[in-house]
Motif scaffolding. Structure first.
Motif, PDB file in Angstrom:
ATOM      1  N   ILE A   1       0.856  -1.180   0.000  1.00 38.98           N
ATOM      2  CA  ILE A   1       0.000   0.000   0.000  1.00 38.98           C
ATOM      3  C   ILE A   1       0.893   1.231   0.000  1.00 38.98           C
ATOM      4  CG2 ILE A   1      -1.767   1.291   1.273  1.00 38.98           C
ATOM      5  CD1 ILE A   1      -2.692  -1.334   2.477  1.00 38.98           C
ATOM      6  N   VAL A   2       0.710   2.104  -0.985  1.00 37.90           N
ATOM      7  CA  VAL A   2       1.528   3.312  -1.090  1.00 37.90           C
ATOM      8  C   VAL A   2       0.617   4.529  -0.954  1.00 37.90           C
ATOM      9  CG1 VAL A   2       3.113   4.636  -2.531  1.00 37.90           C
ATOM     10  CG2 VAL A   2       3.134   2.130  -2.638  1.00 37.90           C
ATOM     11  N   PRO A   3       0.700   5.279   0.160  1.00 39.37           N
ATOM     12  CA  PRO A   3      -0.165   6.446   0.331  1.00 39.37           C
ATOM     13  C   PRO A   3       0.294   7.606  -0.549  1.00 39.37           C
ATOM     14  CG  PRO A   3       1.358   6.277   2.164  1.00 39.37           C
ATOM     15  CD  PRO A   3       1.565   5.043   1.322  1.00 39.37           C
ATOM     16  N   HIS A   4      -0.643   8.485  -0.898  1.00 35.81           N
ATOM     17  CA  HIS A   4      -0.257   9.714  -1.583  1.00 35.81           C
ATOM     18  C   HIS A   4       0.652  10.542  -0.674  1.00 35.81           C
ATOM     19  CE1 HIS A   4      -3.905   9.028  -4.243  1.00 35.81           C
ATOM     20  NE2 HIS A   4      -2.944   9.297  -5.111  1.00 35.81           N
ATOM     21  N   PRO A   5       1.561  11.305  -1.248  1.00 35.25           N
ATOM     22  CA  PRO A   5       2.519  12.069  -0.422  1.00 35.25           C
ATOM     23  C   PRO A   5       1.948  13.390   0.082  1.00 35.25           C
ATOM     24  CG  PRO A   5       3.042  12.359  -2.737  1.00 35.25           C
ATOM     25  CD  PRO A   5       1.897  11.363  -2.684  1.00 35.25           C
ATOM     26  N   PHE A   6       0.669  13.444   0.329  1.00 36.88           N
ATOM     27  CA  PHE A   6       0.015  14.646   0.837  1.00 36.88           C
ATOM     28  C   PHE A   6      -1.267  14.218   1.544  1.00 36.88           C
ATOM     29  CE2 PHE A   6      -0.634  14.175  -3.806  1.00 36.88           C
ATOM     30  CZ  PHE A   6      -1.957  13.753  -3.815  1.00 36.88           C
ATOM     31  N   PRO A   7      -1.866  15.071   2.372  1.00 40.56           N
ATOM     32  CA  PRO A   7      -3.098  14.693   3.075  1.00 40.56           C
ATOM     33  C   PRO A   7      -4.262  14.529   2.114  1.00 40.56           C
ATOM     34  CG  PRO A   7      -2.547  16.986   3.519  1.00 40.56           C
ATOM     35  CD  PRO A   7      -1.378  16.400   2.790  1.00 40.56           C
ATOM     36  N   ALA A   8      -4.991  13.423   2.266  1.00 45.33           N
ATOM     37  CA  ALA A   8      -6.118  13.146   1.372  1.00 45.33           C
ATOM     38  C   ALA A   8      -7.021  12.100   2.015  1.00 45.33           C
ATOM     39  CB  ALA A   8      -5.631  12.673   0.007  1.00 45.33           C
ATOM     40  N   PHE A   9      -8.256  12.008   1.522  1.00 46.83           N
ATOM     41  CA  PHE A   9      -9.192  10.988   1.982  1.00 46.83           C
ATOM     42  C   PHE A   9      -9.890  10.375   0.780  1.00 46.83           C
ATOM     43  CE2 PHE A   9     -11.875  14.706   1.612  1.00 46.83           C
ATOM     44  CZ  PHE A   9     -13.118  14.219   1.224  1.00 46.83           C
ATOM     45  N   THR A  10     -10.646   9.302   1.026  1.00 43.44           N
ATOM     46  CA  THR A  10     -11.255   8.531  -0.058  1.00 43.44           C
ATOM     47  C   THR A  10     -12.728   8.270   0.226  1.00 43.44           C
ATOM     48  OG1 THR A  10      -9.150   7.434  -0.535  1.00 43.44           O
ATOM     49  CG2 THR A  10     -11.139   6.347  -1.332  1.00 43.44           C
ATOM     50  N   LEU A  11     -13.540   8.371  -0.822  1.00 45.21           N
ATOM     51  CA  LEU A  11     -14.933   7.941  -0.790  1.00 45.21           C
ATOM     52  C   LEU A  11     -15.064   6.788  -1.772  1.00 45.21           C
ATOM     53  CD1 LEU A  11     -16.763  11.403  -0.862  1.00 45.21           C
ATOM     54  CD2 LEU A  11     -16.260   9.976   1.131  1.00 45.21           C
ATOM     55  N   SER A  12     -15.583   5.663  -1.281  1.00 44.14           N
ATOM     56  CA  SER A  12     -15.608   4.449  -2.109  1.00 44.14           C
ATOM     57  C   SER A  12     -17.004   3.859  -2.171  1.00 44.14           C
ATOM     58  CB  SER A  12     -14.630   3.417  -1.539  1.00 44.14           C
ATOM     59  OG  SER A  12     -14.687   2.216  -2.266  1.00 44.14           O
ATOM     60  N   PRO A  13     -17.658   3.888  -3.344  1.00 48.45           N
ATOM     61  CA  PRO A  13     -18.956   3.225  -3.480  1.00 48.45           C
ATOM     62  C   PRO A  13     -18.766   1.723  -3.715  1.00 48.45           C
ATOM     63  CG  PRO A  13     -18.374   4.284  -5.542  1.00 48.45           C
ATOM     64  CD  PRO A  13     -17.253   4.558  -4.580  1.00 48.45           C
ATOM     65  N   VAL A  14     -19.451   0.918  -2.898  1.00 44.50           N
ATOM     66  CA  VAL A  14     -19.360  -0.541  -2.989  1.00 44.50           C
ATOM     67  C   VAL A  14     -20.711  -1.077  -3.443  1.00 44.50           C
ATOM     68  CG1 VAL A  14     -18.885  -2.678  -1.742  1.00 44.50           C
ATOM     69  CG2 VAL A  14     -17.703  -0.552  -1.088  1.00 44.50           C
ATOM     70  N   HIS A  15     -20.721  -1.813  -4.568  1.00 47.05           N
ATOM     71  CA  HIS A  15     -21.965  -2.412  -5.036  1.00 47.05           C
ATOM     72  C   HIS A  15     -22.196  -3.706  -4.265  1.00 47.05           C
ATOM     73  CE1 HIS A  15     -24.561  -4.198  -8.494  1.00 47.05           C
ATOM     74  NE2 HIS A  15     -25.282  -3.688  -7.529  1.00 47.05           N
ATOM     75  N   LEU A  16     -23.292  -3.731  -3.498  1.00 42.33           N
ATOM     76  CA  LEU A  16     -23.545  -4.823  -2.568  1.00 42.33           C
ATOM     77  C   LEU A  16     -24.278  -6.012  -3.181  1.00 42.33           C
ATOM     78  CD1 LEU A  16     -24.689  -2.638   0.461  1.00 42.33           C
ATOM     79  CD2 LEU A  16     -22.455  -3.723   0.148  1.00 42.33           C
ATOM     80  N   ARG A  17     -24.927  -5.815  -4.318  1.00 39.87           N
ATOM     81  CA  ARG A  17     -25.749  -6.888  -4.893  1.00 39.87           C
ATOM     82  C   ARG A  17     -25.398  -7.122  -6.367  1.00 39.87           C
ATOM     83  NH1 ARG A  17     -29.374  -7.581  -0.814  1.00 39.87           N
ATOM     84  NH2 ARG A  17     -29.813  -5.758   0.491  1.00 39.87           N
ATOM     85  N   PRO A  18     -24.141  -7.430  -6.659  1.00 33.28           N
ATOM     86  CA  PRO A  18     -23.740  -7.630  -8.054  1.00 33.28           C
ATOM     87  C   PRO A  18     -24.380  -8.871  -8.664  1.00 33.28           C
ATOM     88  CG  PRO A  18     -21.986  -8.313  -6.585  1.00 33.28           C
ATOM     89  CD  PRO A  18     -23.029  -7.674  -5.726  1.00 33.28           C
ATOM     90  N   GLU A  19     -24.608  -8.828  -9.951  1.00 30.82           N
ATOM     91  CA  GLU A  19     -25.214  -9.964 -10.650  1.00 30.82           C
ATOM     92  C   GLU A  19     -24.182 -10.911 -11.247  1.00 30.82           C
ATOM     93  OE1 GLU A  19     -29.534  -8.130 -11.959  1.00 30.82           O
ATOM     94  OE2 GLU A  19     -27.869  -7.956 -13.388  1.00 30.82           O
ATOM     95  N   GLY A  20     -22.946 -10.476 -11.318  1.00 25.02           N
ATOM     96  CA  GLY A  20     -21.893 -11.335 -11.853  1.00 25.02           C
ATOM     97  C   GLY A  20     -21.665 -12.558 -10.970  1.00 25.02           C
ATOM     98  N   ARG A  21     -21.383 -13.691 -11.583  1.00 24.48           N
ATOM     99  CA  ARG A  21     -21.094 -14.940 -10.877  1.00 24.48           C
ATOM    100  C   ARG A  21     -19.831 -15.557 -11.451  1.00 24.48           C
ATOM    101  NH1 ARG A  21     -24.264 -12.716  -8.309  1.00 24.48           N
ATOM    102  NH2 ARG A  21     -26.231 -13.436  -7.390  1.00 24.48           N
ATOM    103  N   GLY A  22     -18.888 -15.846 -10.566  1.00 24.90           N
ATOM    104  CA  GLY A  22     -17.621 -16.400 -11.022  1.00 24.90           C
ATOM    105  C   GLY A  22     -17.410 -17.819 -10.543  1.00 24.90           C
ATOM    106  N   PHE A  23     -16.135 -18.195 -10.374  1.00 26.99           N
ATOM    107  CA  PHE A  23     -15.831 -19.580  -9.992  1.00 26.99           C
ATOM    108  C   PHE A  23     -14.474 -19.676  -9.316  1.00 26.99           C
ATOM    109  CE2 PHE A  23     -14.425 -19.144 -14.469  1.00 26.99           C
ATOM    110  CZ  PHE A  23     -13.092 -19.445 -14.336  1.00 26.99           C
ATOM    111  N   VAL A  24     -14.261 -20.796  -8.633  1.00 31.51           N
ATOM    112  CA  VAL A  24     -12.969 -21.200  -8.078  1.00 31.51           C
ATOM    113  C   VAL A  24     -12.739 -22.629  -8.539  1.00 31.51           C
ATOM    114  CG1 VAL A  24     -11.641 -21.696  -5.994  1.00 31.51           C
ATOM    115  CG2 VAL A  24     -13.150 -19.696  -6.065  1.00 31.51           C
ATOM    116  N   ARG A  25     -11.645 -22.881  -9.287  1.00 33.90           N
ATOM    117  CA  ARG A  25     -11.366 -24.218  -9.829  1.00 33.90           C
ATOM    118  C   ARG A  25      -9.888 -24.535  -9.679  1.00 33.90           C
ATOM    119  NH1 ARG A  25     -14.544 -22.864 -15.462  1.00 33.90           N
ATOM    120  NH2 ARG A  25     -16.644 -22.696 -14.552  1.00 33.90           N
ATOM    121  N   ILE A  26      -9.603 -25.711  -9.160  1.00 35.65           N
ATOM    122  CA  ILE A  26      -8.201 -26.110  -9.046  1.00 35.65           C
ATOM    123  C   ILE A  26      -7.593 -26.256 -10.436  1.00 35.65           C
ATOM    124  CG2 ILE A  26      -8.418 -27.184  -6.781  1.00 35.65           C
ATOM    125  CD1 ILE A  26      -8.606 -29.895  -8.195  1.00 35.65           C
TER     126      ILE A  26
END
Length: 554
Positions: free
Chosen positions: A376-401
């Protein structure tokens, strides 16, 4: 099965959020011998226990699996870094400590999908049983449980300003996101106790230290489940001293998380038959759904430079401030190290026709130039972040060996940003974040938007920027889906379909992702799994004691 194999009543593979709860509760009475296997080390790393220390373990391979996704077609074929805990406590030892349950309708939806006993009224008692709520007990919260839940530990004027700015956009104030309603803006609560992280390991294994019937074996990586016919009877695991096999007289509970649980099932011969045969693995049970249905929240972020050195960037970029913050924490348990930098947020609907929120806005007291497996590399000055998180996505993926070797990472694919709804929801959240940043409450602070910057204006610009910078939100679920039907992996009592003596208990059993952070629901799943196992023991004894003709005894 080796004749000298160690024998236990129950074996739990994975000491994460759910696994610690399962093992802790099963061993509580002292009647059962329980083995808890964890691939990682004990949680002795000091940065685990300092809340802000999660930034140090974000890319630490000693306590972090550091997974990487396959190239994501809808995100310009980028791979997505996926930190996952490899230590006692699992990801609850390296996460942001936010305590969130989702909405009641999330669990009622599980029931409507055929998961009997998983509606809100049936899961709430286990949330309450686990919880020691700082504010006290009521109809929605518990006290006296092993998991401490506390309020914001450090006053951040900028966090308060973000909350006020959200209210100025019309979002109502909400004092408790786990209360009667989720929608609104307010401060988060955290799994922290006495200003120290309170992981699932601290909550459930700490009180069990003196129990001779609970054996916690770290650096013990489960390789495969051992079967006799279609009954799970043991676990082969790898230690620094070589391979060993443990036998389970009663049951095995797989708690490896949304990536680790389907991987272990597939390595053991439970999963899509064609995939297993191609890798030379003997098929024990053909269940096409093992590893499918992967879901995660999706987010992007906007960062703002401010005119005062009051953010975590200013600490991260100054050795002197780091030393002072460390001294303050060690001697007074106060200051910025007592939290994770994400103190406030909001839950909103991207479409007012929706019944419940589908977006979570995280307000972070830091900003970064990059967040990847290199650090994690912070910006070299004071700053903050607003992050919208989509809670109900329709995409479906997988985990496969990809290989029959448990040490090789499986293929992980999310399929984020797949549908028009996925796109429109995140666009709404991005526009809303920019509106929040423009409100009067933040005008005394904000100098300029640095990410993505004013050059991004149209929806087409926003979508392209999101394809380039959007990320999965580290809340993977669903890969051992609970339910009925051909693709379901476990039944509502978390038993693997068609296999005796084997259950799965972690976020992988969720049929659909909940609207919020997934640590608390995973612990609830562990609590409920242990209760069902113990209930089955009582039922089994009652049936064994009944006369052959089925009549009740006096």
């Amino acid at each position: 099965m080796a004749e000298d194999a160690d024998t236990y009543d129950y074996i739990v593979t994975g000491a994460g959020s759910a696994g610690c709860a399962v093992a802790g509760r099963l061993s509580e009475s002292g009647r059962f011998r329980v083995l808890l296997l964890e691939a990682g080390p004990r949680d002795t790393n000091p940065w685990i226990h300092i809340p802000l220390g999660y930034t140090k373990n974000y890319t630490n391979p000693k306590v972090n699996w550091m997974f990487e996704s396959e190239p994501e077609p809808n995100l310009n074929n980028r791979t997505l870094y996926q930190p996952r805990g490899k230590v006692l406590g699992g990801t609850s030892s390296i996460n942001g400590t936010v305590y969130m349950r989702g909405t009641a309708s999330d669990y009622d939806d599980w029931r409507q999908r055929g998961c009997e006993g998983w509606d809100w009224d049936n899961v709430l008692p286990f949330f309450k049983k686990a919880q020691n709520q700082e504010r006290g007990a009521n109809e929605l919260h518990g006290s006296g449980g092993p998991l401490h839940v506390t309020d914001i530990p450090h006053e951040w004027p900028l966090a308060k300003a973000c909350l006020e700015a959200a209210m100025q956009t019309g979002i109502p104030y909400n004092p408790d996101f786990n209360g009667p309603r989720q929608e609104g803006t307010g401060f988060y609560q955290f799994t922290v106790n006495n200003r120290r992280r309170w992981s699932s390991a601290r909550a459930y294994l700490g009180p069990a230290k003196s129990r001779a019937n609970l054996i916690v074996s770290t650096e013990s990586h489960a390789q495969r489940i051992v079967f006799e016919g279609t009954r799970a009877v043991g676990v082969e695991y790898l230690t620094p001293r070589g391979r060993r096999i443990a036998r389970a007289a009663k049951e095995i509970v797989v708690s490896g998380g949304a990536f680790g649980s389907p991987q272990l099932l597939q390595l053991s011969g439970i999963g899509p038959a064609d995939l297993l045969r191609d890798l030379g693995i003997e098929v024990v049970r053909d269940i096409a759904g093992v590893g499918e249905n992967l879901q995660d929240h999706f987010n992007s972020y906007l960062s703002y430079r401010i005119n005062q050195p009051i953010t975590l960037n200013d600490i991260g970029n100054s050795t002197t401030r780091q030393i002072l913050a460390g001294i303050r924490y060690v001697f007074t348990r106060t200051g910025p190290l007592t939290g994770t930098g994400i103190y406030a947020g909001a839950f909103v609907r991207s479409d007012q026709r929706l019944e419940n929120p589908d977006l979570q806005i995280n307000m972070s007291m830091w900003s970064t130039e990059s967040r990847t497996r290199t650090g994690i590399v912070p910006h070299p000055f004071p700053a903050f972040t607003l992050s919208p998180v989509h809670l109900r996505p329709e995409g479906r993926g997988f985990v496969r060996i990809k290989t029959p070797n448990a040490s090789d990472q499986p293929a992980i694919r999310f399929d984020q940003l797949r549908t028009e709804y996925d796109k429109s929801a995140i666009l709404y959240g991005l526009h809303l974040c920019r509106q929040i940043a423009a409100q009067p409450a933040l005008k005394p602070y904000v100098v300029e938007e640095i990410l993505p910057g004013p050059v991004v204006q149209s929806d087409a610009d926003w979508l392209e920027d999101t394809r380039q910078r959007g990320v999965a939100n580290f809340h993977p679920v669903g890969t051992c889906r609970m339910g009925h039907g051909m693709d379901a992996v476990v039944d509502p009592r978390l038993r693997v379909h068609g296999i005796a003596g084997l259950r799965v208990a972690d976020a992988s059993i969720m049929p659909s992702i909940i609207a919020g952070n997934t640590n608390a629901p995973s612990i609830m799943i562990g609590e409920k799994c242990a209760a069902m196992i113990l209930q089955d023991v009582v039922i089994g004894r009652a049936e064994a004691a009944a006369p052959a003709d089925g009549r009740a005894t006096a």
